[in-house]
Design a protein around this motif. Structure first.
Motif, PDB file in Angstrom:
ATOM      1  N   MET A  82     -43.603 -16.163  -1.678  1.00 52.03           N
ATOM      2  CA  MET A  82     -43.896 -15.625  -0.362  1.00 52.03           C
ATOM      3  C   MET A  82     -45.205 -14.855  -0.408  1.00 52.03           C
ATOM      4  O   MET A  82     -45.484 -14.129  -1.343  1.00 52.03           O
ATOM      5  N   LEU A  83     -46.024 -15.027   0.634  1.00 54.75           N
ATOM      6  CA  LEU A  83     -47.299 -14.329   0.704  1.00 54.75           C
ATOM      7  C   LEU A  83     -47.087 -12.868   1.044  1.00 54.75           C
ATOM      8  O   LEU A  83     -46.325 -12.540   1.949  1.00 54.75           O
ATOM      9  N   LYS A  84     -47.743 -12.006   0.325  1.00 59.43           N
ATOM     10  CA  LYS A  84     -47.665 -10.581   0.617  1.00 59.43           C
ATOM     11  C   LYS A  84     -48.971 -10.160   1.255  1.00 59.43           C
ATOM     12  O   LYS A  84     -50.025 -10.254   0.651  1.00 59.43           O
ATOM     13  N   SER A  85     -48.908  -9.743   2.488  1.00 56.52           N
ATOM     14  CA  SER A  85     -50.094  -9.275   3.199  1.00 56.52           C
ATOM     15  C   SER A  85     -49.662  -8.633   4.491  1.00 56.52           C
ATOM     16  O   SER A  85     -48.485  -8.401   4.729  1.00 56.52           O
ATOM     17  N   ARG A  86     -50.642  -8.432   5.369  1.00 60.52           N
ATOM     18  CA  ARG A  86     -50.350  -7.877   6.673  1.00 60.52           C
ATOM     19  C   ARG A  86     -50.232  -8.997   7.694  1.00 60.52           C
ATOM     20  O   ARG A  86     -50.524  -8.828   8.850  1.00 60.52           O
ATOM     21  N   LEU A  87     -49.795 -10.199   7.270  1.00 63.23           N
ATOM     22  CA  LEU A  87     -49.706 -11.344   8.157  1.00 63.23           C
ATOM     23  C   LEU A  87     -48.688 -11.173   9.270  1.00 63.23           C
ATOM     24  O   LEU A  87     -48.739 -11.884  10.257  1.00 63.23           O
ATOM     25  N   GLU A  88     -47.785 -10.240   9.122  1.00 61.53           N
ATOM     26  CA  GLU A  88     -46.787 -10.050  10.167  1.00 61.53           C
ATOM     27  C   GLU A  88     -47.340  -9.281  11.364  1.00 61.53           C
ATOM     28  O   GLU A  88     -46.654  -9.058  12.335  1.00 61.53           O
ATOM     29  N   ILE A  89     -48.587  -8.890  11.334  1.00 67.75           N
ATOM     30  CA  ILE A  89     -49.198  -8.091  12.390  1.00 67.75           C
ATOM     31  C   ILE A  89     -49.827  -9.006  13.441  1.00 67.75           C
ATOM     32  O   ILE A  89     -51.019  -9.050  13.624  1.00 67.75           O
ATOM     33  N   ASN A  90     -48.988  -9.789  14.126  1.00 64.11           N
ATOM     34  CA  ASN A  90     -49.372 -10.680  15.217  1.00 64.11           C
ATOM     35  C   ASN A  90     -50.465 -11.683  14.830  1.00 64.11           C
ATOM     36  O   ASN A  90     -51.545 -11.681  15.391  1.00 64.11           O
ATOM     37  N   PRO A  91     -50.178 -12.575  13.875  1.00 60.32           N
ATOM     38  CA  PRO A  91     -51.155 -13.629  13.570  1.00 60.32           C
ATOM     39  C   PRO A  91     -51.276 -14.550  14.776  1.00 60.32           C
ATOM     40  O   PRO A  91     -50.276 -14.962  15.356  1.00 60.32           O
ATOM     41  N   ASN A  92     -52.518 -14.836  15.208  1.00 60.79           N
ATOM     42  CA  ASN A  92     -52.642 -15.632  16.420  1.00 60.79           C
ATOM     43  C   ASN A  92     -53.728 -16.689  16.397  1.00 60.79           C
ATOM     44  O   ASN A  92     -53.868 -17.428  17.349  1.00 60.79           O
ATOM     45  N   ASP A  93     -54.495 -16.788  15.333  1.00 64.33           N
ATOM     46  CA  ASP A  93     -55.440 -17.888  15.190  1.00 64.33           C
ATOM     47  C   ASP A  93     -55.665 -18.126  13.708  1.00 64.33           C
ATOM     48  O   ASP A  93     -55.568 -17.200  12.899  1.00 64.33           O
ATOM     49  N   MET A  94     -55.931 -19.382  13.392  1.00 67.15           N
ATOM     50  CA  MET A  94     -56.189 -19.762  12.002  1.00 67.15           C
ATOM     51  C   MET A  94     -57.397 -20.678  11.948  1.00 67.15           C
ATOM     52  O   MET A  94     -57.682 -21.404  12.897  1.00 67.15           O
ATOM     53  N   CYS A  95     -58.070 -20.653  10.817  1.00 65.82           N
ATOM     54  CA  CYS A  95     -59.220 -21.515  10.576  1.00 65.82           C
ATOM     55  C   CYS A  95     -59.149 -21.920   9.105  1.00 65.82           C
ATOM     56  O   CYS A  95     -58.960 -21.061   8.238  1.00 65.82           O
ATOM     57  N   ILE A  96     -59.281 -23.209   8.837  1.00 65.90           N
ATOM     58  CA  ILE A  96     -59.187 -23.677   7.462  1.00 65.90           C
ATOM     59  C   ILE A  96     -60.533 -24.252   7.020  1.00 65.90           C
ATOM     60  O   ILE A  96     -61.224 -24.903   7.810  1.00 65.90           O
ATOM     61  N   ALA A  97     -60.908 -23.977   5.780  1.00 63.64           N
ATOM     62  CA  ALA A  97     -62.149 -24.522   5.235  1.00 63.64           C
ATOM     63  C   ALA A  97     -62.025 -26.036   5.076  1.00 63.64           C
ATOM     64  O   ALA A  97     -60.931 -26.561   4.870  1.00 63.64           O
ATOM     65  N   LYS A  98     -63.153 -26.723   5.181  1.00 58.68           N
ATOM     66  CA  LYS A  98     -63.159 -28.190   5.103  1.00 58.68           C
ATOM     67  C   LYS A  98     -62.533 -28.721   3.821  1.00 58.68           C
ATOM     68  O   LYS A  98     -61.908 -29.768   3.814  1.00 58.68           O
TER      69      LYS A  98
END
Length: 107
Positions: A1-17
């Motif tokens: 499981m990822l540990k971070s502040r991701l639970e703080i309303n993630p609302n957009d993502m961008c992935i590198a090519k």
């Protein structure tokens, strides 16, 4: 499981090519998580607030990478600006400042 502040309303993502890195905007935390996809690990959390330790309220809500993927643009909806980051060295990204943009006037 990822540990971070991701639970703080993630609302957009961008992935590198190359599919190595995922950037996640956290609207309620003025932040962007930079994730190493292969390692399933948050490498760093970028602070997109107007100053270090600024209270929540920038509403970091959209992301875009430059064509060469060395620059990340982060829309701060409630500050009417783009935060600009040099992300050419993931894990050691640097803030480059802000670009003001026009706000929306609601009548």
């Amino acid at each position: 499981m990822l540990k971070s502040r991701l639970e703080i309303n993630p609302n957009d993502m961008c992935i590198a090519k190359n599919n190595d890195y995922l950037f996640v905007a956290n609207a309620n935390d003025n932040s962007v998580a930079v994730i190493d996809i292969q390692k399933r690990k948050v490498l760093e959390t970028l602070d997109a607030g107007l100053y270090p330790g600024a209270p929540s309220g920038s509403t970091t809500n959209a992301l875009s990478l430059s064509e060469d993927e060395k620059t990340l643009y982060v829309a701060n909806a409630d500050n009417n600006c783009l935060a600009v980051f040099d992300v050419s060295k993931p894990g050691n990204s640097q803030s480059k400042g802000f670009i003001p943009v026009g706000g929306i006037l609601l009548l």
